[in-house]
Design a protein around this motif. Structure first.
Motif, mmCIF file in Angstrom:
data_model
loop_
_atom_site.group_PDB
_atom_site.id
_atom_site.type_symbol
_atom_site.label_atom_id
_atom_site.label_comp_id
_atom_site.label_asym_id
_atom_site.label_seq_id
_atom_site.Cartn_x
_atom_site.Cartn_y
_atom_site.Cartn_z
ATOM 1 N N ARG A 53 0.934 -1.034 0.098
ATOM 2 C CA ARG A 53 0.186 -0.058 -0.222
ATOM 3 C C ARG A 53 0.250 1.026 0.683
ATOM 4 O O ARG A 53 1.760 1.591 0.812
ATOM 5 C CB ARG A 53 -1.025 0.290 1.072
ATOM 6 N N TYR A 54 1.065 2.274 -1.579
ATOM 7 C CA TYR A 54 1.325 3.604 -1.303
ATOM 8 C C TYR A 54 0.676 4.170 -1.505
ATOM 9 O O TYR A 54 0.126 4.835 -1.586
ATOM 10 C CB TYR A 54 3.038 2.949 -2.473
ATOM 11 N N SER A 55 1.048 5.391 -0.416
ATOM 12 C CA SER A 55 -0.310 6.484 -0.152
ATOM 13 C C SER A 55 0.502 7.483 -0.230
ATOM 14 O O SER A 55 1.340 7.328 0.333
ATOM 15 C CB SER A 55 -0.674 6.364 1.051
ATOM 16 N N PHE A 56 0.150 8.805 -0.707
ATOM 17 C CA PHE A 56 0.968 9.933 -0.854
ATOM 18 C C PHE A 56 -0.773 11.270 -0.716
ATOM 19 O O PHE A 56 -1.795 10.561 -1.308
ATOM 20 C CB PHE A 56 1.355 9.714 -1.861
ATOM 21 N N LEU A 66 -7.142 11.366 -14.827
ATOM 22 C CA LEU A 66 -7.552 10.167 -14.907
ATOM 23 C C LEU A 66 -8.392 9.037 -14.020
ATOM 24 O O LEU A 66 -8.976 10.495 -13.396
ATOM 25 C CB LEU A 66 -6.415 8.965 -13.984
ATOM 26 N N GLU A 67 -9.406 8.521 -14.848
ATOM 27 C CA GLU A 67 -10.266 8.883 -13.726
ATOM 28 C C GLU A 67 -9.996 7.303 -12.706
ATOM 29 O O GLU A 67 -9.828 6.118 -12.914
ATOM 30 C CB GLU A 67 -11.337 7.742 -15.009
ATOM 31 N N LEU A 68 -10.406 7.754 -11.509
ATOM 32 C CA LEU A 68 -10.094 6.809 -10.856
ATOM 33 C C LEU A 68 -12.125 6.473 -10.231
ATOM 34 O O LEU A 68 -12.728 6.266 -10.444
ATOM 35 C CB LEU A 68 -9.815 7.559 -9.416
ATOM 36 N N PRO A 69 -11.365 4.565 -9.597
ATOM 37 C CA PRO A 69 -10.098 3.298 -9.357
ATOM 38 C C PRO A 69 -9.607 3.753 -10.742
ATOM 39 O O PRO A 69 -10.076 3.820 -11.557
ATOM 40 C CB PRO A 69 -10.485 1.992 -8.717
ATOM 41 N N TYR A 70 -7.887 3.560 -11.032
ATOM 42 C CA TYR A 70 -7.027 3.404 -12.416
ATOM 43 C C TYR A 70 -6.566 2.010 -12.051
ATOM 44 O O TYR A 70 -5.655 1.790 -10.901
ATOM 45 C CB TYR A 70 -6.506 4.587 -12.413
ATOM 46 N N GLU A 71 -6.421 1.358 -13.136
ATOM 47 C CA GLU A 71 -5.751 -0.018 -13.387
ATOM 48 C C GLU A 71 -4.495 -0.228 -13.465
ATOM 49 O O GLU A 71 -4.120 0.609 -14.820
ATOM 50 C CB GLU A 71 -6.683 -0.815 -14.072
ATOM 51 N N VAL A 72 -2.704 0.432 -13.054
ATOM 52 C CA VAL A 72 -2.379 0.205 -12.947
ATOM 53 C C VAL A 72 -1.212 -0.387 -13.597
ATOM 54 O O VAL A 72 -1.476 -2.500 -13.041
ATOM 55 C CB VAL A 72 -0.857 0.921 -11.295
ATOM 56 N N ASP A 73 -1.247 -0.902 -14.204
ATOM 57 C CA ASP A 73 -0.406 -2.315 -15.329
ATOM 58 C C ASP A 73 1.489 -2.064 -15.002
ATOM 59 O O ASP A 73 2.329 -1.679 -15.681
ATOM 60 C CB ASP A 73 -0.037 -1.748 -16.808
ATOM 61 N N TYR A 74 1.111 -2.951 -14.465
ATOM 62 C CA TYR A 74 2.755 -3.280 -13.237
ATOM 63 C C TYR A 74 2.892 -4.830 -14.554
ATOM 64 O O TYR A 74 1.565 -5.482 -14.299
ATOM 65 C CB TYR A 74 3.061 -4.126 -11.399
ATOM 66 N N PRO A 75 3.714 -5.380 -15.445
ATOM 67 C CA PRO A 75 4.033 -5.909 -15.692
ATOM 68 C C PRO A 75 4.623 -7.908 -15.046
ATOM 69 O O PRO A 75 5.337 -7.142 -13.854
ATOM 70 C CB PRO A 75 5.327 -6.116 -16.702
ATOM 71 N N SER A 76 3.698 -9.341 -14.698
ATOM 72 C CA SER A 76 4.834 -9.800 -14.197
ATOM 73 C C SER A 76 6.046 -10.091 -14.421
ATOM 74 O O SER A 76 6.522 -10.075 -15.679
ATOM 75 C CB SER A 76 3.962 -11.054 -14.291
ATOM 76 N N ALA A 88 -6.363 4.401 -6.576
ATOM 77 C CA ALA A 88 -7.800 4.717 -6.259
ATOM 78 C C ALA A 88 -7.338 6.284 -5.300
ATOM 79 O O ALA A 88 -6.099 6.698 -4.535
ATOM 80 C CB ALA A 88 -9.057 4.671 -4.993
ATOM 81 N N GLN A 89 -8.644 7.590 -5.151
ATOM 82 C CA GLN A 89 -8.278 8.134 -3.966
ATOM 83 C C GLN A 89 -8.773 7.447 -2.641
ATOM 84 O O GLN A 89 -9.415 6.651 -2.215
ATOM 85 C CB GLN A 89 -9.312 9.329 -3.916
ATOM 86 N N ALA A 90 -7.891 7.854 -1.720
ATOM 87 C CA ALA A 90 -7.961 7.411 -0.021
ATOM 88 C C ALA A 90 -8.472 8.041 0.737
ATOM 89 O O ALA A 90 -9.174 9.176 0.475
ATOM 90 C CB ALA A 90 -6.638 7.946 0.518
ATOM 91 N N ARG A 94 -7.583 14.888 4.479
ATOM 92 C CA ARG A 94 -6.690 15.604 3.974
ATOM 93 C C ARG A 94 -7.229 15.479 2.306
ATOM 94 O O ARG A 94 -7.798 14.518 1.447
ATOM 95 C CB ARG A 94 -5.190 14.617 3.634
ATOM 96 N N ASN A 95 -6.896 16.422 1.707
ATOM 97 C CA ASN A 95 -8.111 17.243 0.272
ATOM 98 C C ASN A 95 -6.766 15.530 -0.606
ATOM 99 O O ASN A 95 -5.358 16.414 -0.515
ATOM 100 C CB ASN A 95 -7.629 18.364 -0.136
ATOM 101 N N ASN A 96 -7.088 15.898 -1.503
ATOM 102 C CA ASN A 96 -5.953 15.125 -2.348
ATOM 103 C C ASN A 96 -5.077 13.837 -2.004
ATOM 104 O O ASN A 96 -3.682 13.853 -2.859
ATOM 105 C CB ASN A 96 -4.977 16.053 -3.451
ATOM 106 N N GLY A 97 -5.362 13.025 -0.552
ATOM 107 C CA GLY A 97 -5.040 11.700 -1.022
ATOM 108 C C GLY A 97 -5.375 10.521 -1.725
ATOM 109 O O GLY A 97 -6.537 10.441 -2.408
ATOM 110 N N TYR A 98 -4.333 9.735 -1.863
ATOM 111 C CA TYR A 98 -4.141 8.918 -2.813
ATOM 112 C C TYR A 98 -3.379 7.440 -2.525
ATOM 113 O O TYR A 98 -2.433 7.638 -1.570
ATOM 114 C CB TYR A 98 -4.240 9.654 -4.469
ATOM 115 N N VAL A 99 -3.619 6.762 -2.587
ATOM 116 C CA VAL A 99 -3.262 5.039 -2.748
ATOM 117 C C VAL A 99 -3.177 4.461 -3.986
ATOM 118 O O VAL A 99 -4.137 3.603 -4.386
ATOM 119 C CB VAL A 99 -4.202 4.561 -1.344
#
Length: 333
Positions: A53-56, A66-76, A88-90, A94-99
């Motif tokens: 879980r990476y939040s910021f 971007l249209e949230l939630p957004y599927e991030v394309d990480y390759p295996s 997605a939005q956390a 807090r304003n503009n929090g994402y995870v």
């Protein structure tokens, strides 16, 4: 005048330069703020399903691009298999929090360094490496443990042997029963039917014998009532007719119905012995007089029981023969 124009030109140039510098500084340093990285479980081993879980937060609204939630394309890769990665939005005040939540399965011990992902011109996500531990190094065991036998509750072994012994006894008894039935030439239904009736007639014989015990102190009315009840019960079971609701005078008519006049004379004579005895006892029960004809001597009681017991035995033994003969005659007709 020219000096004044040059002054204003220099002033606006400095303002625009400062704005551009601030914009460049925002892009390089302040777009992603308050970063936090949580790994579940805390200690990750090879083969464990892992959640990163990476939040910021950001002063810029990511939803504008971007249209949230957004599927991030990480390759295996060979080091890990990506199950899912969603930005997605956390759920925060807090304003503009994402995870960004990444589910993966690591296949090698060491560090997993997910590649950086460019979401927009301003947003570039670069997650710090995650440590994957080796269960072998953690425990020091390099071989599989031996399989332990199941835990047995004290006394269970004895109970199992007892159940097994009972099961063996039942199986042996069943085999003997099947052999006996096969040897007798009867079907299972016929065998158990005859067994049921044989039990019934033996009970009738024992009950009749009890009526003339020396310590039996029964009045004539009670003796007659019990005698009649015993015989009606047995007749109902043997001939499959409800003799319990019939008057004694109706017995002959019912006998003619199920015998169809095809039973032999001796069989019929023994049936009549029972009917005659019951008629005598009906007289004792319902006449209401006290003359000698309404009394049962000990000798008469003994004779009634003896004659009827002999008749029951004869009818029980001859029933199969009589019904088979009757059926053969009907078949020929």
């Amino acid at each position: 005048m020219k000096k004044l124009a040059v002054f204003f030109a220099l002033f606006f140039l400095s303002v625009f330069s400062a704005a551009a510098e601030n914009s460049a500084q925002l892009k390089s340093e302040d777009v992603i703020q308050n970063e936090q990285l949580v790994v579940l479980p805390k200690s990750v081993y090879v083969g464990d399903e892992t959640e990163i879980r990476y939040s910021f937060t950001s002063p810029i609204e990511l939803e504008a691009d971007l249209e949230l939630p957004y599927e991030v394309d990480y390759p295996s890769t060979e080091e890990y298999s990506i199950i899912s990665a969603t930005l997605a939005q956390a759920d925060s005040s807090r304003n503009n929090g994402y995870v960004l939540v990444v589910h993966l399965v690591p296949w090698k011990a060491g560090f997993i360094d997910l590649p950086s992902v460019t979401l927009t011109d301003l947003f570039v996500i670069d997650i710090a490496p995650v440590v994957i531990e080796s269960i072998v190094e953690h425990t020091g065991h390099t071989e599989l443990r031996k399989v332990r036998p199941p835990v047995i509750i004290p006394g269970t072994t004895g109970l199992l042997f007892f159940v097994l012994a009972v099961a063996v006894i039942f199986v042996v008894a069943f085999i003997i029963l099947v052999h006996h039935i096969h040897k007798s030439g009867k079907s299972f239904l016929a065998y158990f039917t005859s067994l049921l009736f044989s039990t019934g007639f033996r009970k009738a014989l024992r009950s009749l014998k009890k009526l003339i015990k020396k310590d039996s102190d029964l009045s004539d009315e009670v003796f007659a009532a019990r005698f009649s009840a015993i015989m009606r019960t047995w007749l109902t079971a043997r001939f499959n007719r409800n003799f319990a609701v019939l008057t004694t005078s109706e017995f002959q008519e019912v006998y003619q119905d199920f015998s169809a006049g095809l039973f032999d004379a001796e069989f019929t004579e023994n049936f009549n012995t029972i009917v005659t005895s019951l008629m005598r006892l009906d007289y004792i029960r319902y006449s209401g007089t006290q003359d000698n004809g309404n009394r049962l001597s000990e000798e008469e009681r003994t004779k009634l029981v003896s004659d009827v017991r002999k008749a029951v035995l004869f009818l029980e033994k001859g029933w199969k023969t009589q019904t088979e003969s009757r059926n053969e005659v009907k078949a020929d007709v």
